[in-house]
Design an enzyme around this catalytic site. Structure first.
Site, PDB file in Angstrom:
ATOM      1  N   ASP A 174       0.839  -1.194   0.000  1.00  0.00           N
ATOM      2  CA  ASP A 174       0.000   0.000   0.000  1.00  0.00           C
ATOM      3  C   ASP A 174       0.877   1.247   0.000  1.00  0.00           C
ATOM      4  O   ASP A 174       2.030   1.218   0.434  1.00  0.00           O
ATOM      5  CB  ASP A 174      -0.900   0.024   1.235  1.00  0.00           C
ATOM      6  CG  ASP A 174      -1.860  -1.157   1.274  1.00  0.00           C
ATOM      7  OD1 ASP A 174      -2.129  -1.737   0.214  1.00  0.00           O
ATOM      8  OD2 ASP A 174      -2.323  -1.495   2.380  1.00  0.00           O
ATOM      9  N   LYS A 175       0.312   2.349  -0.442  1.00  0.00           N
ATOM     10  CA  LYS A 175       1.067   3.591  -0.578  1.00  0.00           C
ATOM     11  C   LYS A 175       1.795   3.967   0.702  1.00  0.00           C
ATOM     12  O   LYS A 175       2.950   4.421   0.667  1.00  0.00           O
ATOM     13  CB  LYS A 175       0.127   4.729  -1.011  1.00  0.00           C
ATOM     14  CG  LYS A 175       0.818   6.058  -1.263  1.00  0.00           C
ATOM     15  CD  LYS A 175      -0.162   7.092  -1.803  1.00  0.00           C
ATOM     16  CE  LYS A 175       0.537   8.398  -2.108  1.00  0.00           C
ATOM     17  NZ  LYS A 175      -0.398   9.426  -2.650  1.00  0.00           N
TER      18      LYS A 175
END
Length: 232
Positions: free
Chosen positions: A103-104
């Site tokens: 995830d970012k």
């Protein structure tokens, strides 16, 4: 073995026409000698320099990156910085992609390669490659949470594979999973009313994130590490 112009084009990430022009200008050497022939056949054992830079002639590369928060695991971030943007110039080559996603705002070990078959083995559900994370939590974990992780909890309509949850202290836990559905770890904790405030991947298969890599830094995996990546 492959043509010199194709190899130079691939390794420098330039067009074939640009590679041919560089070769014909004398800007390329093979094993210490200038070569003007674009169709010369070269292989892994040849030492090739182009425009003053020694090229990596390996067929495929496997790169460990310590991903910072705010960076996208993609080849095109659509305006956001990607893991490929963080690669130093001498590591960049055509065809590289992140094998799997974080995830970012998740940090840690990202594998970057140009070997599609290897990535498929690594990512395949049949491969059961274990990924290990450190999760920072907003409240302690109890035995019921541990048991639910290890039994293979259900999220929505999906039955998950068993995961190992090890409590490190009141706000930190280690999680080992062998799959990677959307926001999996965060959702697993959220089911029990626990919020993940930070998440870091520290190991893939039998290879741990190099502690000497600062956030955003990269290095090549050695042959032994490549063999251990798909370790269950």
């Amino acid at each position: 073995m492959q043509r010199l112009d194709k190899l130079v084009s691939t390794k420098l990430n330039i067009t074939r026409s640009q590679a041919k022009a560089l070769i014909k200008s004398g800007g390329v050497t093979v094993n210490g000698s200038a070569v003007l022939s674009c169709d010369m056949k070269c292989g892994d054992s040849d030492v090739i320099t182009a425009d003053g830079r020694t090229l990596d002639t390996r067929e495929f590369v496997y790169i460990m990156q310590n991903k910072p928060a705010g960076v996208i695991c993609a080849t095109d971030g659509k305006g956001d910085k990607t893991v490929l943007d963080l690669l130093p110039e001498d590591m960049r080559r055509k065809g590289l992609f992140p094998a799997g996603r974080l995830d970012k705002n998740t940090t840690g070990f990202v594998l970057i390669t140009d070997d599609g078959d290897f990535a498929h083995r690594f990512l395949s559900p049949k491969g059961h490659t274990v990924k290990t994370y450190i999760a920072t939590l907003d409240k302690p974990v109890d035995d019921g949470v541990i048991a639910d992780f290890e039994s293979g909890m259900t999220l929505g309509d999906e039955k998950l594979k068993p995961a190992r949850l090890t409590v490190l202290d009141e706000s930190t836990a280690q999680v080992e999973i062998s799959q990677g559905i959307y926001h999996q770890i965060k959702r697993m904790f959220k089911k029990h009313g626990i919020t993940v405030t930070a998440l870091k991947r520290i190991k893939i298969g039998g290879v741990a994130l190099d502690r000497n890599l600062a956030l955003g830094e990269c290095r090549y995996l050695d042959d032994d590490e490549i063999d251990k990546i798909c370790q269950k």
